[in-house]
Design a protein around this motif. Structure first.
Motif, PDB file in Angstrom:
ATOM      1  N   ASN A  38      16.255 -25.123  -3.206  1.00 14.45           N
ATOM      2  CA  ASN A  38      16.774 -26.369  -2.659  1.00 14.45           C
ATOM      3  C   ASN A  38      16.763 -27.505  -3.669  1.00 14.45           C
ATOM      4  O   ASN A  38      16.754 -28.654  -3.290  1.00 14.45           O
ATOM      5  N   GLU A  68      22.532 -25.379   0.541  1.00 15.52           N
ATOM      6  CA  GLU A  68      23.581 -26.393   0.485  1.00 15.52           C
ATOM      7  C   GLU A  68      23.133 -27.573  -0.370  1.00 15.52           C
ATOM      8  O   GLU A  68      22.031 -28.080  -0.182  1.00 15.52           O
ATOM      9  N   GLU A  69      23.975 -27.977  -1.313  1.00 11.74           N
ATOM     10  CA  GLU A  69      23.695 -29.100  -2.203  1.00 11.74           C
ATOM     11  C   GLU A  69      22.424 -28.925  -3.034  1.00 11.74           C
ATOM     12  O   GLU A  69      21.866 -29.900  -3.536  1.00 11.74           O
ATOM     13  N   SER A  72      23.205 -30.159  -6.518  1.00 10.62           N
ATOM     14  CA  SER A  72      24.292 -31.134  -6.630  1.00 10.62           C
ATOM     15  C   SER A  72      23.844 -32.393  -7.367  1.00 10.62           C
ATOM     16  O   SER A  72      22.704 -32.830  -7.237  1.00 10.62           O
ATOM     17  N   TYR A  73      24.741 -32.908  -8.144  1.00 10.06           N
ATOM     18  CA  TYR A  73      24.564 -34.164  -8.891  1.00 10.06           C
ATOM     19  C   TYR A  73      23.395 -34.165  -9.864  1.00 10.06           C
ATOM     20  O   TYR A  73      22.856 -35.215 -10.171  1.00 10.06           O
ATOM     21  N   LYS A  91      27.281 -24.557   0.544  1.00  4.88           N
ATOM     22  CA  LYS A  91      28.367 -25.431   0.072  1.00  4.88           C
ATOM     23  C   LYS A  91      27.831 -26.567  -0.786  1.00  4.88           C
ATOM     24  O   LYS A  91      26.700 -27.009  -0.617  1.00  4.88           O
ATOM     25  N   ASN A  92      28.674 -27.000  -1.712  1.00  5.82           N
ATOM     26  CA  ASN A  92      28.354 -28.086  -2.650  1.00  5.82           C
ATOM     27  C   ASN A  92      27.115 -27.809  -3.507  1.00  5.82           C
ATOM     28  O   ASN A  92      26.501 -28.746  -4.018  1.00  5.82           O
ATOM     29  N   ALA A  93      26.745 -26.557  -3.668  1.00  5.48           N
ATOM     30  CA  ALA A  93      25.485 -26.215  -4.351  1.00  5.48           C
ATOM     31  C   ALA A  93      25.353 -26.835  -5.743  1.00  5.48           C
ATOM     32  O   ALA A  93      24.275 -27.278  -6.116  1.00  5.48           O
ATOM     33  N   LYS A  95      27.789 -29.120  -6.918  1.00  7.32           N
ATOM     34  CA  LYS A  95      28.773 -30.206  -6.926  1.00  7.32           C
ATOM     35  C   LYS A  95      28.286 -31.410  -7.733  1.00  7.32           C
ATOM     36  O   LYS A  95      27.159 -31.858  -7.573  1.00  7.32           O
ATOM     37  N   ASN A 116      33.404 -25.775  -2.259  1.00  6.35           N
ATOM     38  CA  ASN A 116      33.196 -26.785  -3.306  1.00  6.35           C
ATOM     39  C   ASN A 116      31.906 -26.640  -4.100  1.00  6.35           C
ATOM     40  O   ASN A 116      31.375 -27.635  -4.579  1.00  6.35           O
ATOM     41  N   ILE A 117      31.401 -25.423  -4.241  1.00 10.65           N
ATOM     42  CA  ILE A 117      30.122 -25.299  -4.956  1.00 10.65           C
ATOM     43  C   ILE A 117      30.243 -25.752  -6.405  1.00 10.65           C
ATOM     44  O   ILE A 117      29.270 -26.184  -6.993  1.00 10.65           O
TER      45      ILE A 117
END
Length: 157
Positions: A38, A68-69, A72-73, A91-93, A95, A116-117
């Motif tokens: 995570n 998920e996420e 991300s970032y 999703k967005n893993a 992103k 959108n991963i």
């Protein structure tokens, strides 16, 4: 059925850090604890290694997903090495992880990849997978945010 770990104080959705990586308990079944990755506790991390199992509170847990996420970032993240038998990537893993350019997946059980991963990651993204999975994973990772530069085979573990 009773949770065999109830005396150990581990429940589904528990979150904790092991080796600088955040994990969430995604399930407990047949006496086994499953966790998803995570994120990381240091947003300056450039490389993340995801092991098959982790140990927390003296319990061996099986890593089975990237949530998920999860990454991300993370602006400095460049490489993720997945040694775990993950079955899904949320999703967005990855992103918005602008420098993310290398994903190494050493499992053949990945089945599900969220939307959108790879949105906003490096346009140099290379994914390395087991030879027998190149075709299947190429399909799985298609249209997930960017055009992947290359999907290539790695040697089995």
């Amino acid at each position: 059925p009773e949770n065999p770990y109830s005396d150990l104080d581990i429940e589904e959705y528990d979150e904790f850090t092991v080796g600088g990586v955040y994990y969430t308990v995604t399930g407990i079944k047949d006496g086994k604890v499953y966790v998803g990755v995570n994120g990381v506790d240091n947003d300056r991390t450039t490389t993340v290694y995801i092991p098959k199992t982790i140990k927390y509170k003296d319990i061996e847990m099986i890593v089975d997903s990237i949530e998920e996420e999860g990454f991300s970032y993370l602006e400095r993240l460049r490489k993720v090495i997945v040694n775990a038998d993950i079955t899904r990537i949320g999703k967005n893993a990855f992103k918005g992880a602008e420098k993310f350019s290398r994903l190494i997946i050493k499992t053949d059980v990945l089945k599900k990849v969220g939307k959108n991963i790879f949105k906003g990651v490096s346009n140099k993204l290379t994914i390395e997978v087991l030879k027998k999975k190149v075709g299947a994973y190429a399909k799985l990772f298609k249209n997930k945010g960017i055009k992947i530069k290359e999907i290539k085979a790695i040697k089995a573990r």
